[in-house]
Structure formats: C-alpha cells, structure tokens
Write a protein that holds these residues in place. Structure first.
Motif, PDB file in Angstrom:
ATOM      1  N   ALA A   1       0.835  -1.217   0.000  1.00  0.00           N
ATOM      2  CA  ALA A   1       0.000   0.000   0.000  1.00  0.00           C
ATOM      3  C   ALA A   1       0.864   1.260   0.000  1.00  0.00           C
ATOM      4  CB  ALA A   1      -0.954  -0.008   1.195  1.00  0.00           C
ATOM      5  N   GLY A   2       2.174   1.088   0.085  1.00  0.00           N
ATOM      6  CA  GLY A   2       3.074   2.230  -0.100  1.00  0.00           C
ATOM      7  C   GLY A   2       3.295   3.093   1.132  1.00  0.00           C
ATOM      8  N   CYS A   3       2.877   2.646   2.301  1.00  0.00           N
ATOM      9  CA  CYS A   3       3.011   3.479   3.510  1.00  0.00           C
ATOM     10  C   CYS A   3       4.474   3.871   3.767  1.00  0.00           C
ATOM     11  CB  CYS A   3       2.458   2.768   4.733  1.00  0.00           C
ATOM     12  SG  CYS A   3       0.850   1.980   4.476  1.00  0.00           S
ATOM     13  N   ASN A   4       5.400   2.955   3.460  1.00  0.00           N
ATOM     14  CA  ASN A   4       6.816   3.265   3.688  1.00  0.00           C
ATOM     15  C   ASN A   4       7.315   4.402   2.800  1.00  0.00           C
ATOM     16  OD1 ASN A   4       7.746   1.281   5.640  1.00  0.00           O
ATOM     17  ND2 ASN A   4       7.329  -0.247   4.063  1.00  0.00           N
TER      18      ASN A   4
ATOM     19  N   CYS B   1       6.480   7.249   2.260  1.00  0.00           N
ATOM     20  CA  CYS B   1       6.541   8.567   2.916  1.00  0.00           C
ATOM     21  C   CYS B   1       6.752   8.478   4.425  1.00  0.00           C
ATOM     22  CB  CYS B   1       5.252   9.331   2.662  1.00  0.00           C
ATOM     23  SG  CYS B   1       4.871   9.517   0.913  1.00  0.00           S
ATOM     24  N   HIS B   2       6.456   7.356   5.014  1.00  0.00           N
ATOM     25  CA  HIS B   2       6.534   7.252   6.480  1.00  0.00           C
ATOM     26  C   HIS B   2       7.820   6.568   6.959  1.00  0.00           C
ATOM     27  CE1 HIS B   2       2.514   8.821   7.451  1.00  0.00           C
ATOM     28  NE2 HIS B   2       2.123   8.257   6.329  1.00  0.00           N
ATOM     29  N   THR B   3       8.687   6.170   6.005  1.00  0.00           N
ATOM     30  CA  THR B   3       9.981   5.558   6.368  1.00  0.00           C
ATOM     31  C   THR B   3      11.088   6.350   5.699  1.00  0.00           C
ATOM     32  OG1 THR B   3       9.010   3.361   6.610  1.00  0.00           O
ATOM     33  CG2 THR B   3      11.380   3.447   6.175  1.00  0.00           C
ATOM     34  N   ALA B   4      11.987   6.899   6.487  1.00  0.00           N
ATOM     35  CA  ALA B   4      13.057   7.748   5.955  1.00  0.00           C
ATOM     36  C   ALA B   4      13.911   6.987   4.941  1.00  0.00           C
ATOM     37  CB  ALA B   4      13.933   8.252   7.098  1.00  0.00           C
ATOM     38  N   GLY B   5      14.146   7.616   3.783  1.00  0.00           N
ATOM     39  CA  GLY B   5      15.062   7.079   2.780  1.00  0.00           C
ATOM     40  C   GLY B   5      14.538   5.916   1.966  1.00  0.00           C
ATOM     41  N   TYR B   6      13.295   5.512   2.195  1.00  0.00           N
ATOM     42  CA  TYR B   6      12.777   4.277   1.595  1.00  0.00           C
ATOM     43  C   TYR B   6      12.760   4.306   0.061  1.00  0.00           C
ATOM     44  CZ  TYR B   6       9.747   0.158   1.140  1.00  0.00           C
ATOM     45  OH  TYR B   6       9.221  -1.074   0.829  1.00  0.00           O
ATOM     46  N   LEU B   7      12.289   5.391  -0.517  1.00  0.00           N
ATOM     47  CA  LEU B   7      12.180   5.457  -1.985  1.00  0.00           C
ATOM     48  C   LEU B   7      13.557   5.479  -2.635  1.00  0.00           C
ATOM     49  CD1 LEU B   7       9.241   7.971  -2.546  1.00  0.00           C
ATOM     50  CD2 LEU B   7       9.249   5.521  -3.007  1.00  0.00           C
ATOM     51  N   VAL B   8      14.451   6.299  -2.083  1.00  0.00           N
ATOM     52  CA  VAL B   8      15.785   6.432  -2.667  1.00  0.00           C
ATOM     53  C   VAL B   8      16.559   5.113  -2.553  1.00  0.00           C
ATOM     54  CG1 VAL B   8      17.963   7.694  -2.495  1.00  0.00           C
ATOM     55  CG2 VAL B   8      15.808   8.905  -2.217  1.00  0.00           C
ATOM     56  N   ALA B   9      16.322   4.374  -1.463  1.00  0.00           N
ATOM     57  CA  ALA B   9      16.992   3.076  -1.267  1.00  0.00           C
ATOM     58  C   ALA B   9      16.279   1.952  -2.015  1.00  0.00           C
ATOM     59  CB  ALA B   9      17.060   2.746   0.222  1.00  0.00           C
ATOM     60  N   GLU B  10      15.285   2.296  -2.825  1.00  0.00           N
ATOM     61  CA  GLU B  10      14.501   1.316  -3.570  1.00  0.00           C
ATOM     62  C   GLU B  10      13.947   0.229  -2.641  1.00  0.00           C
ATOM     63  OE1 GLU B  10      17.181   0.195  -6.754  1.00  0.00           O
ATOM     64  OE2 GLU B  10      16.676   2.018  -7.880  1.00  0.00           O
ATOM     65  N   GLY B  11      13.507   0.665  -1.472  1.00  0.00           N
ATOM     66  CA  GLY B  11      12.846  -0.248  -0.546  1.00  0.00           C
ATOM     67  C   GLY B  11      13.803  -1.061   0.318  1.00  0.00           C
ATOM     68  N   ASP B  12      15.106  -0.855   0.121  1.00  0.00           N
ATOM     69  CA  ASP B  12      16.081  -1.667   0.862  1.00  0.00           C
ATOM     70  C   ASP B  12      16.383  -1.043   2.232  1.00  0.00           C
ATOM     71  OD1 ASP B  12      17.865  -3.643   1.453  1.00  0.00           O
ATOM     72  OD2 ASP B  12      19.510  -2.809   0.251  1.00  0.00           O
TER      73      ASP B  12
ATOM     74  N   ASP C   1      13.509  -0.412  10.801  1.00  0.00           N
ATOM     75  CA  ASP C   1      13.518   1.054  10.626  1.00  0.00           C
ATOM     76  C   ASP C   1      12.240   1.582   9.964  1.00  0.00           C
ATOM     77  OD1 ASP C   1      16.018   1.357  11.789  1.00  0.00           O
ATOM     78  OD2 ASP C   1      17.083   1.145   9.877  1.00  0.00           O
ATOM     79  N   TRP C   2      11.284   0.725   9.720  1.00  0.00           N
ATOM     80  CA  TRP C   2      10.063   1.153   9.017  1.00  0.00           C
ATOM     81  C   TRP C   2       9.177   2.042   9.902  1.00  0.00           C
ATOM     82  CZ3 TRP C   2       7.319  -3.281   5.818  1.00  0.00           C
ATOM     83  CH2 TRP C   2       8.201  -3.744   4.825  1.00  0.00           C
ATOM     84  N   LEU C   3       8.519   2.976   9.245  1.00  0.00           N
ATOM     85  CA  LEU C   3       7.384   3.747   9.797  1.00  0.00           C
ATOM     86  C   LEU C   3       7.722   4.619  11.002  1.00  0.00           C
ATOM     87  CD1 LEU C   3       4.583   1.046   9.354  1.00  0.00           C
ATOM     88  CD2 LEU C   3       5.340   2.788   7.722  1.00  0.00           C
ATOM     89  N   LYS C   4       8.986   5.071  11.052  1.00  0.00           N
ATOM     90  CA  LYS C   4       9.384   5.992  12.121  1.00  0.00           C
ATOM     91  C   LYS C   4       9.236   7.455  11.704  1.00  0.00           C
ATOM     92  CE  LYS C   4      12.715   3.305  14.804  1.00  0.00           C
ATOM     93  NZ  LYS C   4      14.146   3.177  15.137  1.00  0.00           N
TER      94      LYS C   4
END
Ligand code: HEC
Length: 127
Positions: A12-15, A17-28, A33-36
C-alpha cells in the motif's frame, strides 16, 4: 496477522513517505527502521507536511480506535487519506498489529509548517 500487516504496509506504499530514505533506497530499508516518520518535507499550497511517525501515532490508540480513526481521518497532501478511509477492517487491524509489533518508536516527525513558511531542506515542492 502481523505478517499480513507487513505485506499490506509494503504494497500500500506506507513506507514511501513514512519511512526515511525508503524510496531512494529502492525499498532496501530493514523492517526495524520502518514507519518511524521522515524529515523530508512535502511543500505545496497546504504548507509543508511530513510523513508522520506511525509507531508513535498508533501507540496511543486501541485497535478499535485505529479502525474508526483510519476510516474517517482527513489530512493534507500527499497523504492519500481517502484511500486509507476505504481500507477494509481486517486489513486495518493487520496493519495495526504489525505497527504495534515494531520496536522502539523513535522520535516524532517534524510538525507541519504553515503555507508561506520556508521549510529547511530536504523538501519537495509541488506547484
Ligand atoms: C505519498 C506520501 C504518503 C503515503 C504513501 C502515505 N502517507 Fe500517511 N501521511 C503522509 C503525510 C505527509 C502525512 C501528514 C499529513 C498532514 O500533516 O496533514 C501523513 C499522515 C498520516 C497519518 C496521520 C498521522 C497523524 O499524526 O495525524 C496516518 C495515520 C497515516 N498517514 C497513515 C498512512 C498509512 C497507513 C499509509 C499506507 C496505507 C500511508 N499513510 C501512506 C504521507 C503519506
């Protein structure tokens, strides 16, 4: 239920915007560290908003309160609250139990800034 919540949060894509660096790290980013929340601002006519720390947010809610809240909440862009409003009860419960299973909640995300207030970097600007 916790596994299903993790799956739902991911697809659902919550990470995003709600997990720092998630998009740039391609989800890695490790689940630990999720959802902080994130210090990356989203600036537009609504001011500047920040992906909230969902661990902290859900800590103060019971499962029933979260379900009722998620069904009715309205927030500023880019939070697609209307999609969250449409999520079924079992999915919302699974997300709740996954988020509550995560450890140390960390720090809150920055507070939103009013329209016209210059945010500190990093931020993305919407026309
Ligand atoms: C495109 C970015 C984005 C995505 C994807 C996203 N959110 Fe958000 N979310 C935000 C932002 C930004 C805010 C803060 C909005 C504001 O301040 O008005 C927010 C706010 C929230 C809030 C309210 C927090 C509070 O303190 O009031 C909840 C709950 C929430 N999001 C849950 C979710 C869930 C669950 C998902 C996945 C299904 C999700 N969000 C996906 C950006 C996003």
């Amino acid at each position: 239920m916790i596994e299903r919540g993790q799956y739902l949060v991911k697809i659902a894509g919550c990470n995003d915007c709600h997990t720092a660096g998630y998009l740039v790290a391609e989800g890695d980013i490790p689940v630990s560290d999720w959802l902080k929340g994130d210090i990356m601002g989203w600036r537009g006519p609504w001011g500047t908003t920040y992906g909230a720390n969902l661990r902290i947010y859900m800590q103060s809610l019971s499962e029933a309160q979260w379900v009722a809240d998620a069904r009715t909440l309205v927030r500023r862009p880019p939070m697609a609250w209307f999609n969250l409003n449409a999520m079924n009860e079992d999915d919302l419960k699974a997300i709740y139990h996954f988020v509550r299973s995560l450890g140390d909640p960390g720090e809150p995300a920055p507070s939103a800034l009013a329209p016209g207030v210059e945010p500190p970097p990093p931020f993305a600007t919407f026309p």
